[in-house]
Design a protein around this motif. Structure first.
Motif, short mmCIF file in Angstrom:
data_model
loop_
_atom_site.label_atom_id
_atom_site.label_comp_id
_atom_site.label_asym_id
_atom_site.label_seq_id
_atom_site.Cartn_x
_atom_site.Cartn_y
_atom_site.Cartn_z
N LYS A 93 0.83 -1.21 0.00
CA LYS A 93 0.00 0.00 0.00
C LYS A 93 0.86 1.25 0.00
O LYS A 93 0.57 2.23 -0.67
N ASP A 101 -10.55 -0.92 -1.09
CA ASP A 101 -11.63 -0.50 -0.20
C ASP A 101 -12.92 -1.23 -0.56
O ASP A 101 -13.96 -0.61 -0.67
N PRO A 104 -7.28 3.69 -8.20
CA PRO A 104 -6.36 3.43 -7.09
C PRO A 104 -6.96 2.41 -6.13
O PRO A 104 -8.16 2.19 -6.15
N VAL A 105 -6.11 1.82 -5.29
CA VAL A 105 -6.66 0.83 -4.37
C VAL A 105 -7.54 1.48 -3.32
O VAL A 105 -8.45 0.86 -2.79
N SER A 106 -7.29 2.74 -3.05
CA SER A 106 -8.10 3.40 -2.03
C SER A 106 -8.11 4.90 -2.30
O SER A 106 -7.10 5.46 -2.69
N PRO A 120 -2.54 4.78 4.22
CA PRO A 120 -1.19 4.42 3.80
C PRO A 120 -0.99 4.39 2.29
O PRO A 120 0.13 4.47 1.81
N ALA A 121 -2.09 4.27 1.51
CA ALA A 121 -1.94 4.19 0.07
C ALA A 121 -1.99 5.55 -0.59
O ALA A 121 -2.21 5.65 -1.79
N SER A 146 0.24 7.83 -1.39
CA SER A 146 1.21 8.32 -2.36
C SER A 146 0.74 8.02 -3.78
O SER A 146 1.05 8.77 -4.71
N ALA A 150 -1.39 11.80 9.28
CA ALA A 150 -1.49 10.74 8.27
C ALA A 150 -0.14 10.08 8.06
O ALA A 150 0.90 10.73 8.14
N PRO A 151 -0.11 8.79 7.75
CA PRO A 151 1.17 8.09 7.61
C PRO A 151 2.08 8.66 6.52
O PRO A 151 3.28 8.74 6.71
N VAL A 152 1.49 9.06 5.39
CA VAL A 152 2.35 9.46 4.27
C VAL A 152 2.67 10.95 4.27
O VAL A 152 3.80 11.36 4.07
N SER A 180 2.47 13.15 6.79
CA SER A 180 2.90 13.80 8.03
C SER A 180 4.31 14.34 7.92
O SER A 180 4.64 15.35 8.52
N TYR A 233 13.90 4.09 -6.82
CA TYR A 233 13.21 5.19 -6.16
C TYR A 233 14.17 6.12 -5.44
O TYR A 233 15.01 5.70 -4.67
N PRO A 282 10.13 10.47 -4.19
CA PRO A 282 10.12 11.57 -5.14
C PRO A 282 9.79 12.88 -4.45
O PRO A 282 9.10 12.88 -3.45
N TRP A 310 2.26 12.31 -11.50
CA TRP A 310 2.19 13.59 -10.85
C TRP A 310 1.68 14.70 -11.77
O TRP A 310 1.50 15.83 -11.33
#
Lengths: 316, 612, 306
Positions: A38, A86, B110-112, B118-119, B121, B202-204, B206, B505, B508, B600
């Motif tokens: 993720k 989700d 996107p997955v979420s 966490p997703a 980015s 938030a995880p990403v 912050s 990577y 970025p 982006w």
């Protein structure tokens, strides 16, 4: 007959339980985990945030706890939510079913249309030129890697004939023509592959049956070959053919992973492959359960069809 | 500058003056932007040095019909011919943008949609539904897409009254999209404040707001950031597309942000399916006007994306005009497309620092803890051969630092990267001997862990380097391929690789801080290399708080010098970006840090228009 | 001389000549030659396979270049006198890689088939002979293996263990196991109740001895047929795994890997990169399938042409 079916059902449940446990264990040996997937290019975030995220996904608990929790819900028909997406596991499965089903139906149709007539003809005219050609073509169909054929076909269709099938999935009921145009190439390729082994099996079983005494009798009686085949040969010859066909359909319903990925079909095979590569444990469990159930159902169907095809076979 | 590194190396004398002017101008603009204040959106033509020397432009050949592409051109010729500054000469710009049409390009869902999850980015690639405070300039009429130019998005202007304060002035009539739960209400500074406070947890994101003490909203169109300590990177990272502003109502609803992307942006999300794509329609109440033409945005009516798992399928569909813009992975595919569709418009963009193949190695274990071994291995790599090989000439020497921060458009040159990126086998063997490996080899098997094979140019580069080490230095190299991406992520991000690992990577980021501090500071969570260098710790901390641009450039240069001198990572080459589009499409551009409209550059959807 | 002819060749008796049953058997060479004549396709495939095996075994001698030696500036060259099949995208000689690739593909296919067939046959024989609850449990386990989608199984195993030649072989064997066990079990069941087995049991022979001494010889035919038919499938499966990126790691050449890595990407610019490995796979699998067919025809008495 009912006692037989009930016994089969119990055996099936046991198999499913065993399989789900094995898979649950197996996938946890896969390196990497859903959180890293993720995060993607965000890579590593501060450890406390990583722990919190894992807790929310439920993947920090011990193995047996996770399995028990999954099982208790699965028994009630709740396959849970995907770890990555989700969405619910069942929802994602359901979305893939129409595509895989359509590919399966079309490929099977192509396979049968090729296999039965050619197999029977080839057997009846054994060792003639027709037979040799049919056998070589059938064996080639078995030997050619289907992903290679698909790549070659797609490229040369575009370059030589200037025709590209629409490569984006359109649901059948939205636009049947575009939908069929998208499906025709993979169905033909897949059907050709499957038809090859079906042809060989048909040929060999028909050959076997043709040797039998009752066929000689029918011929001696003066019946035309065509009637001999239709009435006496086919039903008996078809049993092994049906077995193989059943296996093939099971595989098709499991989603032909390579075809689906080459043509970007969002079918079940693709969902499964994606779930494995994304370490989506709950999705993998759900998919495997679903596919296992289908396989077992197909086995029962095939066995029951034996009874219909050969009256000597009876299930106590 | 010291003797070993030269800042600017130009090849053609004829270009030097114009080039230097341009560099000076952009350097000056960068300083102006960062230090003193904001300004309204400007026309591209104002800044000196960016037009073709003020004289009539040379003839422009952006497709293969007007002038064929032979495949033997050198990169210097290609990058000038297909330079983004030539895009303004396309025929459609004589009459200007038209409205209507459906934009189609490859993009999955996107997955979420949860921007605070966490997703997040990945959501940088889906920025067409939201806005953020500031943005970077995009579009055919841009000054120079090989450089970064900050523009406003939600904000019209910004200033920095002191080292710890940033003030943004918002547009007065921004409205949320007319969908529940926001239902078209007025946007205010409170929305920004709410978002920033959510992002701090938030995880990403912050990490972006870590130095923000608090956000003040003196009135509905003013946002004030009060920082804990000086943050020289802050403005530039705000331009990054994961800083999308979402609404309190949606965040606090039972489903939260997962219900879908709802913002103030140019497009309204209609729905999507995994491995099929998404659909969106134009937001007719969008607040923004095109800064170049003054017209109301967006231009296209709809967006419909598709998904292709296989490159061949994608290329076939592009040729068949089943979608409008594509990004060929390498020169081969680009040439194939030009053969069948010579009318497509090509843009070649300078390589971004964030997407290049390079190797990480265990600096804490022998033999790589010996700097002589590291230098030797780097000198045994024939980078020119790699550039000529899988990249067909379309690559430069690689190093992950944003050269455009120094006003330099094109990738770092070998001179700027020091001694140890030169191919010198004799020297390499001498160094190895000095390190105790006189008889060749490194005394044991060395494992190179590949990145997933789908990243084909990285895969090729790794194989070439492995073979070069085998043949040139007699090292017993064992290659391992990861079964899939997740296994590789575990090895790299989890720092579980044994010896050497290929990675792709860096960052970025739009600010040099992420290329300096993140990988090289001993306490940074993104230090996947186990770098432990007190000198670098001091320098990377210093550049973070240095607002004076030339001083900061100097610090970053010193970091780069030390990093290269110690060869903490093995650099290879970095590929140029290729963008092809059908000739009816305008403004579908790449920028150095962005692929547009994918990645982006997804924001560029609002500028894209079609002449069909 | 008049000869009585019926449809049954065995009963032809020609006056004045020794009945066939009493004539000395011709040498093995002559018998093989006659067999080859009767089954030309089988003969051709046997020759092909022999050539393949020779090429694989002698690969280092045959290959003109080191198959792993890269030369990026000489990439994607067309076939020439210098490089018979051209060069791939990293400048390696394609002919050398195909010849060395034969080793990988054949080794993977053959070893996987042997392991899978042997193990599966063992399980099938033991399970079939023992019967009862043990048999039922073993069969359910086999079922659960078979019911799992094959590719998922292969995927999970190779991903968990890491892609390497032996891990691929284990994964493929696991895929072959259930089918082999099922077929051999079926054969065992039908032999189990024969009189000679009954006799051995009455005489007090231990079960293991019975299985290996009496049952095994009678199920050899199906085992051989399974093996020969599966090799082709195993080689294809290895190619598919390589196609998905899970096959043998570089720089070891493998036909599936060559297809996946270079063939797919440079198909327009250098079609030979895809054509030759694809052709190699097809011909090999073809040969094994034809051989398997012939073996089955020869070993299965019911299919003999009168």
């Amino acid at each position: 007959m009912t006692a037989y079916i009930v016994r089969r059902l119990f055996a099936a449940l046991f198999v499913l339980l065993l399989m789900s446990f094995v898979v649950f264990r197996l996938v946890r040996w896969l390196p990497g985990d859903a959180l890293l997937v993720k995060l993607g290019e965000a890579g590593r975030i501060p450890p406390d945030k990583m722990e919190a995220a894992r807790k929310e996904m439920g993947i920090d608990r011990p193995f047996m706890v996770q399995y028990a929790s999954w099982l208790s819900r699965a028994i009630r028909g709740d396959l849970g939510r995907s770890l990555i997406w989700d969405e619910g596991v069942a929802t994602r499965l359901r979305k893939g079913v129409p595509i895989t089903l359509e590919l399966a139906i079309l490929s099977s149709a192509v396979a049968i249309t090729i296999a039965l007539p050619i197999g029977i003809l080839s057997a009846v005219k054994q060792d003639t030129l027709l037979d040799y050609i049919a056998r070589v073509v059938a064996i080639t169909g078995l030997a050619v890697p289907s992903f290679w054929l698909a790549t070659v076909a797609l490229l040369y269709l575009t370059l030589w004939f200037g025709w590209t099938p629409p490569l984006r999935y359109t649901p059948f009921f939205d636009d049947p023509i575009t939908n069929l145009k998208t499906f025709i190439l993979p169905s033909l390729i897949l059907g050709f592959s499957l038809g090859a082994s079906l042809t060989r099996m048909t040929r060999s079983t028909v050959l076997e049956v043709l040797r039998n005494d009752y066929v000689r009798t029918a011929r001696a009686k003066g019946l035309q070959d065509r009637i001999v085949i239709a009435r006496h040969v086919l039903k008996n010859a078809l049993i092994p053919v049906v077995t193989i066909f059943g296996l093939q359909v099971t595989n098709l319903l499991g989603g032909s992973v390579i075809m689906e990925s080459l043509f970007s079909f969002p079918g079940i095979g693709g969902v499964t492959l994606q779930a494995v590569s994304q370490r989506d444990y709950t999705q993998i469990q759900g998919n495997v359960l679903f596919l296992g159930t289908i396989a077992l159902m197909m086995n029962v169907l095939v066995d029951i069809s034996y009874a219909w095809l050969d009256p000597r076979i009876r299930y106590a | 500058m010291t003797g070993r590194y030269r800042v600017h190396q130009t090849r053609k004398a004829a270009v030097t003056r114009r080039w230097a002017l341009g560099a000076l101008a952009t350097g000056a603009s960068a300083a102006f932007l960062a230090a003193c204040g904001g300004r309204k959106e400007e026309r591209a033509a104002q800044t000196p040095g960016t037009q073709a020397g003020g004289a009539a432009p040379q003839a422009v050949y952006l497709d293969a019909k007007s002038k064929p592409v032979t495949g033997k051109e050198k990169i210097e010729e290609l990058r000038e011919r297909f330079h983004p500054r030539n895009l303004k000469h396309l025929p459609g710009w004589k009459t200007g943008p038209k409205y209507g049409g459906t934009l189609r390009f490859p993009l999955n869902v996107p997955v979420s949609w949860d921007l605070t999850g966490p997703a997040a980015s990945a959501l940088a690639s889906y920025a067409m539904f939201h806005n953020k405070l500031v943005d970077f300039e995009m579009g055919d009429l841009s000054e120079n897409l090989n450089l970064v130019k900050m523009t406003g998005d939600l904000s019209q202007s910004w200033e920095q009254p002191d080292k710890l304060t940033f003030v943004f002035k918002l547009h007065p009539n921004i409205k949320w999209q007319n969908v529940p739960p926001v239902n078209g209400r007025q946007f205010t500074s409170e929305d920004v404040k709410y978002c920033v406070e959510a992002y701090q947890k938030a995880p990403v994101q912050s990490v972006i707001y870590r130095d923000v003490e608090r956000v003040e909203t003196p009135d509905a169109t003013t946002v004030v950031f009060k920082m804990k300590q000086p943050a020289a990177y802050f403005l530039r990272v705000l331009m990054q597309p994961m800083n999308l502003i979402f609404s309190r109502e949606q965040h606090e609803s039972p489903q939260g942000l997962k219900s879908g992307p709802i913002g103030t942006g140019p497009f309204i999300y209609e729905g999507g399916q995994d491995r099929v794509g998404l659909k969106a329609r134009k937001n007719s109440d969008y607040f923004k006007k095109d800064p170049f033409t003054g017209k109301q945005l967006p231009y296209v009516d709809r967006i419909e994306t598709q998904f292709y798992a296989d490159t061949n399928a994608a290329v076939a569909a592009f040729r068949d005009k089943q979608f409008d813009v594509y990004w060929p992975q390498n020169r081969s595919i680009w040439m194939d497309i030009l053969k069948s569709n010579p009318e497509v418009i090509t843009q070649i963009t300078t390589p971004p620092p964030s997407a290049q193949p390079y190797f990480a190695w265990r600096l804490d274990k022998p033999p790589f803890n010996d700097v002589r071994v590291r230098r030797a291995l780097s000198m045994a790599i024939d980078r020119e051969a790699i550039i000529a090989g899988p990249f067909d000439g379309m690559a430069g020497y690689g190093y992950a630092q944003d050269q455009t921060f120094f006003g330099q458009e094109w990738p770092w040159t070998p001179d700027q990267l020091g001694l140890y990126v030169q191919f010198n086998l004799a020297e390499a063997k001498k160094l190895l001997a000095a390190a105790g490996f006189a008889s060749g080899g490194l005394g044991r098997k060395i494992e190179i862990y590949h990145i997933t094979t789908t990243l084909t140019i990285a895969f090729d580069t790794t194989q070439l380097v492995a073979d070069m080490w085998r043949r040139n230095l007699g090292i017993d190299v064992v290659e391992t391929i990861p079964p899939d991406a997740a296994a590789w992520q575990q090895k790299f991000f989890g720092v579980q690789y044994d010896d050497v690992i290929m990675t792709w990577y860096a960052g970025p980021s739009l600010d040099p801080d992420a290329y300096a501090y993140d990988p090289l500071h001993s306490k940074s969570p993104k230090n996947y290399f186990k770098v432990n260098d007190p000198e670098l710790d001091r320098l990377t901390e210093a550049q973070r708080v240095e607002f004076d641009v030339p001083k900061r450039q100097q610090l970053l240069k010193e970091i780069m010098q030390r990093d290269l001198d110690q060869m903490y990572r093995i650099w290879t080459v970095t590929p140029y970006k290729i963008n092809v589009r059908h000739p009816y499409l305008y403004n579908a551009v790449d920028q150095i840090h962005a692929w547009g409209p994918r990645g982006w550059g997804s924001k560029v959807c609002e500028y894209i228009w079609m002449d069909k | 001389m008049a000869t009585a002819r019926t449809r049954d060749d065995a009963s032809v008796v020609q006056v004045g000549r020794t009945p066939e049953a009493f004539r000395a058997k011709p040498s093995l060479l002559v018998r093989t030659w006659r067999l080859a004549h009767r089954k030309p396709l089988g003969a051709i495939s046997a020759v092909l396979i022999l050539l393949l095996v020779l090429a694989a075994v002698l690969a280092p001698l045959i290959a003109p270049y080191d198959p792993n030696a890269t030369s990026p500036r000489e990439r994607l060259q067309a076939p020439s006198s210098k490089h018979w099949l051209g060069t791939d995208d990293l400048g390696r000689d394609v002919f050398s890689r195909i010849v060395m690739g034969a080793r990988t593909s054949l080794w993977a296919g053959v070893m996987a088939t042997i392991c899978g067939t042997l193990l599966g046959s063992l399980i099938g024989m033991l399970s079939g002979y023992m019967g009862g609850h043990a048999d039922m449990i073993v069969q359910r386990i086999m079922d659960s293996l078979q019911v799992l989608p094959l590719l998922v199984l292969l995927l999970v195993i190779v991903v968990a263990l890491g892609p390497s030649l032996w891990n691929v072989i284990w994964a493929l064997s696991l895929g072959i196991l259930p089918a082999a066990s099922r077929i051999v079990r079926g054969a065992t069941l039908s032999v189990k109740n024969e009189q000679f087995v009954e006799a051995a049991r009455v005489l007090g022979a231990r079960p293991i001895r019975i299985v290996f001494r009496h049952i095994l010889p009678n199920v050899t035919a199906p085992i051989i047929v399974i093996a020969s038919v599966t090799i082709g499938g195993a080689i294809l499966a290895e190619a598919s795994l390589s196609f998905l990126g899970l096959g043998v790691p570089p720089p070891t050449p493998s036909w599936g890997g060559m297809l996946a890595a270079s063939g797919r990407r440079y198909f327009e610019r250098a079609p030979t990169l895809a054509v030759f490995p694809g052709l190699a796979i097809t011909l090999t699998v073809l040969a094994f399938n034809l051989l398997g067919d012939t073996l089955r025809d020869v070993l299965d008495p019911r299919l003999r042409k009168r």
